[in-house]
Design a protein around this motif. Structure first.
Motif, short mmCIF file in Angstrom:
data_model
loop_
_atom_site.label_atom_id
_atom_site.label_comp_id
_atom_site.label_asym_id
_atom_site.label_seq_id
_atom_site.Cartn_x
_atom_site.Cartn_y
_atom_site.Cartn_z
N ALA A 212 0.83 -1.20 0.00
CA ALA A 212 0.00 0.00 0.00
C ALA A 212 0.87 1.26 0.00
N SER A 213 1.93 1.25 0.77
CA SER A 213 2.83 2.40 0.83
C SER A 213 3.53 2.63 -0.51
N VAL A 214 3.94 1.54 -1.15
CA VAL A 214 4.61 1.65 -2.43
C VAL A 214 3.66 2.20 -3.49
N LYS A 215 2.43 1.69 -3.51
CA LYS A 215 1.43 2.18 -4.47
C LYS A 215 1.23 3.68 -4.33
N LYS A 216 1.13 4.16 -3.11
CA LYS A 216 0.87 5.57 -2.83
C LYS A 216 1.99 6.46 -3.37
N VAL A 217 3.23 5.99 -3.25
CA VAL A 217 4.37 6.80 -3.68
C VAL A 217 4.59 6.72 -5.19
N ILE A 218 4.44 5.52 -5.77
CA ILE A 218 4.80 5.32 -7.17
C ILE A 218 3.71 5.77 -8.13
N PRO A 220 1.84 8.42 -8.56
CA PRO A 220 1.97 9.75 -9.21
C PRO A 220 3.16 9.84 -10.15
N LYS A 221 4.13 8.95 -10.00
CA LYS A 221 5.34 9.00 -10.84
C LYS A 221 5.15 8.25 -12.16
N ALA A 222 4.07 7.44 -12.28
CA ALA A 222 3.89 6.56 -13.43
C ALA A 222 2.79 7.08 -14.36
N GLU A 223 2.97 6.76 -15.64
CA GLU A 223 1.94 7.11 -16.62
C GLU A 223 0.77 6.13 -16.55
N GLN A 224 1.08 4.86 -16.21
CA GLN A 224 0.02 3.85 -16.20
C GLN A 224 0.41 2.68 -15.30
N PHE A 225 -0.56 2.15 -14.56
CA PHE A 225 -0.38 0.90 -13.82
C PHE A 225 -0.75 -0.24 -14.74
N TYR A 235 4.51 -1.04 -13.45
CA TYR A 235 4.09 0.27 -13.92
C TYR A 235 4.74 0.58 -15.27
N TYR A 236 4.07 1.45 -16.05
CA TYR A 236 4.56 1.85 -17.37
C TYR A 236 4.94 3.33 -17.31
N LYS A 237 6.09 3.65 -17.94
CA LYS A 237 6.60 5.02 -18.03
C LYS A 237 6.68 5.67 -16.64
N ASP A 246 10.67 2.63 -19.18
CA ASP A 246 9.47 2.09 -19.84
C ASP A 246 8.67 1.20 -18.89
N TYR A 247 9.39 0.42 -18.09
CA TYR A 247 8.72 -0.51 -17.17
C TYR A 247 9.44 -0.50 -15.83
N ALA A 248 8.65 -0.57 -14.78
CA ALA A 248 9.19 -0.64 -13.42
C ALA A 248 8.44 -1.73 -12.66
#
Length: 353
Positions: A212-218, A220-225, A235-237, A246-248
């Protein structure tokens, strides 16, 4: 007597059902895990196949692509791709561009493969399958896999193409272990690392954080889940440290962040752009970590490491690589990869079995 014969017949049938199933390894006179490059060219030529191209995919690997007719598991294939590691056939791949009939063709292939290998274990959670999977999910490529003790089979369906791929697992893992050993020897003489090089997190999250903590932080940094399960968030971009990946992938063990893999993907014709991206990432980490070390610097394969050792993890925490490889869709691609605590992912799905 009839009852006795019936009992014998039943037992024999049951034994046949539960007998060990081995995935096919011989095709068109070739043997996966055995045939050499020259043997493959000779065998394919004798069967009327035309060699379309030959390409080196790494300093130890090469690939041949052939054009011809090959009926396999009820499907008519017209392209055969053979890949080699250390001059040994590592992958036999049959492909066909089916156009509007792609779904119908894929269903025929899938049905026949299920009959033969449906009782075997899926290979989806193995390191090799994840290595080959790349961006398949993002591009809508459907995959199915099974494996025995030595061989993996993967079927794929994209918008217009159907692929059936047979892979020798032993060759891949033997090469990987040799590479890890060489890497360990190369860095073994380095002095103890200082506290400033300890790696506690990346992209604003800490190793040990919950999902949950990781989702909250990442987010806003990603273009798409893209995808996720109990052990993985993809995540994408994603923009990290001024670079867009491109992928994380954020991987979790026992509910806690364990490993992170960042990836930039380039088609083979974008090699110069891929090299520039690698140099840019390498420069970032070289500025940040005083123990940054280039382990390998070859034409199509580069490797660098950094970060301090920690208790319980006997490898450099960060590995940065530039690689040329065959994608799951059958294309030659370049990859710039930054892996944090990558060796932790090997047994990440063990709690499900």
């Amino acid at each position: 007597m009839k009852r006795y014969l019936l009992l014998v017949f039943t037992l024999v049938s049951a034994l046949a059902i539960f007998a060990e199933t081995n995935i096919q390894r011989e095709f068109l006179g070739l043997t996966v895990g055995k045939s050499t490059a020259s043997e493959v060219q000779s065998a394919m030529k004798s069967r009327g196949f035309e060699l379309l191209n030959t390409e080196n995919v790494s300093n130890v690997g090469s690939q041949f692509q052939f054009k011809g007719y090959y009926k396999h598991q009820g499907v008519e294939f017209h392209t055969i791709v053979t890949s080699f590691l250390n001059d040994t056939l590592f992958v036999f791949c049959a492909q066909d561009s089916c156009g509007e009939k792609v779904t119908e063709t894929a269903n025929v292939l899938q049905k026949n493969l299920e009959v033969l290998y449906g009782n075997l274990a899926p290979a989806d959670s193995t390191f090799l399958f994840r290595f080959l999977k790349d961006s398949a999910d993002h591009y809508g490529v459907k995959t199915w896999s099974r494996m025995d003790d030595h061989t993996m089979i993967i079927s794929m369906q994209s918008e217009e193409k159907v692929t059936c791929m047979y892979i020798d697992q032993d060759i891949f893992y033997n090469m990987m272990f040799v590479g890890l050993k060489q890497m360990g020897e190369a860095i073994g003489s380095l002095p103890d690392f200082s506290e400033e090089n300890k790696v506690y997190g990346v992209a604003g999250v800490k190793f040990g954080d919950d999902m949950a903590s990781v989702k909250k932080v990442i987010y806003p940094k990603a273009e798409q889940f893209l995808d996720g399960d109990a052990h993985n968030l993809t995540y994408y971009k994603v923009k990290i440290g001024g670079s867009t990946y491109d992928y994380a992938n954020f991987l979790f063990a026992k509910g806690k962040l364990s490993s992170v893999r960042l990836q930039k993907v380039f088609y083979s014709w974008r090699k110069e752009e891929a090299l520039m991206a690698f140099e840019g990432v390498k420069s970032q980490y070289e500025r940040r970590y005083t123990n940054f070390k280039v382990v390998k610097d070859e034409y199509d394969e580069k490797l660098a490491t950094c970060g301090a050792y920690i208790e319980g993890y006997d490898y450099p925490p960060i590995v940065i690589s530039f690689e040329k490889s065959l994608s799951k869709g059958g294309d030659i691609m370049y990859y710039v990869i930054v892996s944090y605590y990558g060796m932790r992912t090997d047994n990440i799905y063990d709690d499900e079995i």
